[in-house]
Motif scaffolding. Structure first.
Motif, short mmCIF file in Angstrom:
data_model
loop_
_atom_site.label_atom_id
_atom_site.label_comp_id
_atom_site.label_asym_id
_atom_site.label_seq_id
_atom_site.Cartn_x
_atom_site.Cartn_y
_atom_site.Cartn_z
N TYR A 82 6.54 8.64 -2.51
CA TYR A 82 6.55 7.29 -1.94
C TYR A 82 7.70 7.13 -0.95
O TYR A 82 7.56 6.46 0.08
CB TYR A 82 6.67 6.25 -3.06
CG TYR A 82 5.45 6.16 -3.94
CD1 TYR A 82 4.30 5.51 -3.50
CD2 TYR A 82 5.43 6.73 -5.20
CE1 TYR A 82 3.16 5.43 -4.31
CE2 TYR A 82 4.31 6.66 -6.01
CZ TYR A 82 3.18 6.01 -5.56
OH TYR A 82 2.06 5.95 -6.35
N LEU A 83 8.85 7.73 -1.26
CA LEU A 83 9.98 7.67 -0.34
C LEU A 83 9.65 8.40 0.96
O LEU A 83 10.05 7.98 2.04
CB LEU A 83 11.23 8.25 -0.99
CG LEU A 83 11.77 7.49 -2.20
CD1 LEU A 83 13.01 8.18 -2.75
CD2 LEU A 83 12.09 6.05 -1.85
N GLY A 84 8.93 9.52 0.84
CA GLY A 84 8.49 10.25 2.03
C GLY A 84 7.55 9.41 2.88
O GLY A 84 7.65 9.39 4.12
N VAL A 98 13.27 13.39 -14.81
CA VAL A 98 12.68 14.31 -13.83
C VAL A 98 11.25 13.90 -13.48
O VAL A 98 10.85 13.90 -12.32
CB VAL A 98 12.71 15.76 -14.35
CG1 VAL A 98 11.95 16.69 -13.40
CG2 VAL A 98 14.15 16.24 -14.50
N LYS A 99 10.47 13.52 -14.49
CA LYS A 99 9.07 13.14 -14.26
C LYS A 99 8.99 11.95 -13.33
O LYS A 99 8.17 11.91 -12.40
CB LYS A 99 8.39 12.84 -15.59
CG LYS A 99 6.92 12.47 -15.46
CD LYS A 99 6.29 12.21 -16.81
CE LYS A 99 4.81 11.82 -16.66
NZ LYS A 99 4.18 11.53 -17.97
N ARG A 100 9.83 10.93 -13.57
CA ARG A 100 9.80 9.73 -12.73
C ARG A 100 10.31 10.02 -11.33
O ARG A 100 9.83 9.45 -10.34
CB ARG A 100 10.65 8.63 -13.37
CG ARG A 100 10.17 8.18 -14.74
CD ARG A 100 8.76 7.69 -14.73
NE ARG A 100 8.31 7.28 -16.04
CZ ARG A 100 7.05 7.09 -16.40
NH1 ARG A 100 6.09 7.30 -15.52
NH2 ARG A 100 6.74 6.73 -17.62
N LYS A 101 11.30 10.91 -11.21
CA LYS A 101 11.78 11.29 -9.88
C LYS A 101 10.66 11.92 -9.07
O LYS A 101 10.46 11.60 -7.89
CB LYS A 101 12.95 12.26 -10.00
CG LYS A 101 14.26 11.63 -10.42
CD LYS A 101 15.37 12.65 -10.44
CE LYS A 101 16.68 12.03 -10.90
NZ LYS A 101 17.79 13.01 -10.92
N LEU A 102 9.94 12.86 -9.68
CA LEU A 102 8.84 13.53 -8.98
C LEU A 102 7.74 12.53 -8.62
O LEU A 102 7.04 12.69 -7.61
CB LEU A 102 8.28 14.65 -9.85
CG LEU A 102 9.23 15.84 -10.09
CD1 LEU A 102 8.59 16.84 -11.05
CD2 LEU A 102 9.60 16.52 -8.79
N ASP A 121 0.82 -1.22 0.00
CA ASP A 121 0.00 0.00 0.00
C ASP A 121 0.85 1.26 0.00
O ASP A 121 0.58 2.20 -0.76
CB ASP A 121 -0.93 0.00 1.22
CG ASP A 121 -2.03 -1.04 1.11
OD1 ASP A 121 -2.28 -1.53 -0.01
OD2 ASP A 121 -2.62 -1.39 2.16
N VAL A 122 1.88 1.31 0.86
CA VAL A 122 2.70 2.51 0.98
C VAL A 122 3.42 2.82 -0.34
O VAL A 122 3.53 3.97 -0.75
CB VAL A 122 3.72 2.37 2.13
CG1 VAL A 122 4.76 3.48 2.08
CG2 VAL A 122 2.99 2.41 3.48
N LEU A 123 3.88 1.78 -1.03
CA LEU A 123 4.62 1.99 -2.28
C LEU A 123 3.71 1.97 -3.51
O LEU A 123 4.19 2.14 -4.63
CB LEU A 123 5.72 0.95 -2.41
CG LEU A 123 6.86 1.17 -1.41
CD1 LEU A 123 7.76 -0.04 -1.32
CD2 LEU A 123 7.67 2.41 -1.78
#
Length: 372
Positions: free
Chosen positions: A188-190, A179-183, A132-134
């Motif tokens: 999710y990392l947060g 950049v799009k994939r990083k954003l 769920d988180v990811l």
């Protein structure tokens, strides 16, 4: 030097590594670091390419040996003169820049492989939480070779978490993404940080990633530790700006006071005042956020302005003026409450305003210039 852990230091990662090995760029490379950090939250390891970030992470993982090293985690010695715990006995999860999924398996197959390897099997509830988180529930039946770069990295992170590690190592997990994939993956990392409470060592050269995710930073240069500290304090340090080649500014951890749905803005408070900034879809009142304000994006006025488009005006006190080398500018240090703010002004403006230490002035911050 790092010594043996005392009985009261239970939540600390202590490390000392000294090693020399071949390096493709200059023939040899020496890593010589000695540090202690709290084993909670996210500790970023940053520096330019070739500074030793990945080598340090590999030493902590036990993938690279340093004969005279010392490493302990929460009082458990992983390496010293008499001890060297193998990687699979260190209770770590490792996320590489390349997700390295089994392309012939589905996402569920990749996760099942991690569960089989886990010495501490995850419960069904923990498995569901990771999924769920990811945000990968809808990907479980897909083949790994069908995923985007961001989706593959999320699956790789889930796979590492399902090992139930006590420490998560991440080696530039966003470096191969556009950049799009990083954003896409940063939120999710947060959530990972907020949901699992697993301490993370996060290698990156991106100041934006440090600002978004990290609680503290270790800066490496030429294999040596040259700076360290908490993110809000370090980012406003002139030396940090030079070491990371980032423009200087301040980082503020703020409480969200109010969300204005009509104008898609929110009001936040820090120890020095309140600011308006654009809201994000998932942010609510009574939660927290982190923001960055560059010194270039702040202006100074002698009095509060009425007829202006700038929503953010704060009363401050001038505490120092620092000329910048070979520039037409100076850095102005001002105090708002307990917060020191950096402002870059031209020397001409400094002279025209006749600013002196102790003077009460106002600063203006454009809402659209605040960085998230």
């Amino acid at each position: 030097m790092v010594g043996e852990p005392s009985g009261i230091e239970q939540q600390i990662l202590k490390a000392r590594f000294q090693l020399m090995h071949a390096n493709r760029s200059n023939g040899c490379f020496t890593l010589d670091v000695d540090f202690s950090v709290q084993s909670k939250g996210v500790t970023a390891i940053s520096g330019e390419s070739g500074s030793g970030k990945t080598t340090l992470l590999r030493c902590i993982a036990g993938l690279q040996k340093s004969p005279s090293a010392y490493l302990s985690f929460n009082g458990e010695v992983w390496q010293d003169k008499a001890t060297f715990k193998a990687t699979h006995k260190r209770s770590i999860g490792y996320v590489f820049q390349d997700p390295s999924l089994f392309e012939h398996l589905t996402v569920m197959g990749n996760l099942s492989y991690a569960i089989k390897r886990a010495s501490n099997k995850p419960s069904d509830a923990f498995y569901s939480q990771v999924i769920d988180v990811l945000g990968i529930k809808n990907l479980l039946a897909q083949g790994a070779n069908q995923l985007s770069g961001g989706e593959k990295q999320r699956v790789a992170i889930a796979r590492a978490l399902l090992l139930k590690p006590k420490l998560l190592l991440m080696d530039e997990p966003l470096a191969s993404l556009d950049v799009k994939r990083k954003l896409e993956i940063l939120p999710y990392l947060g959530k990972l940080k907020a949901s699992f409470g697993i301490p993370v060592l996060y290698v990156t050269h991106s100041v934006d990633e440090i600002m978004s995710l990290a609680d503290r930073v270790l800066i490496l240069e030429g294999g040596k530790l040259v700076n360290q500290g908490g993110v809000p304090e370090l980012v406003s340090n002139i030396h940090f700006a030079a070491q990371t080649r980032d423009d200087i500014g301040i980082v503020l951890d703020c409480n969200i006071l109010e969300v204005d749905e009509q104008w898609q803005l929110m009001k936040v408070a820090f120890d020095g005042g309140q600011l308006w900034l654009p809201k994000r879809r998932d942010e609510l009142s009574n939660s927290q956020c982190r923001l960055k304000i560059l010194a270039n994006d702040i202006s100074v006025t002698i009095e509060s302005q009425r007829d202006t488009s700038i929503l953010n005006q704060l009363p401050v006190e001038v505490i120092a003026m620092i000329p910048e080398d070979a520039c037409a500018t100076s850095l102005l240090k001002v105090k708002a409450g307990a917060t020191t703010i950096l402002v870059r002004v031209t020397n001409k403006s400094l002279s025209q305003l006749a600013l002196v230490s102790g003077q009460k002035v106002w600063i203006q911050v454009k809402t659209v210039a605040i960085i998230r």
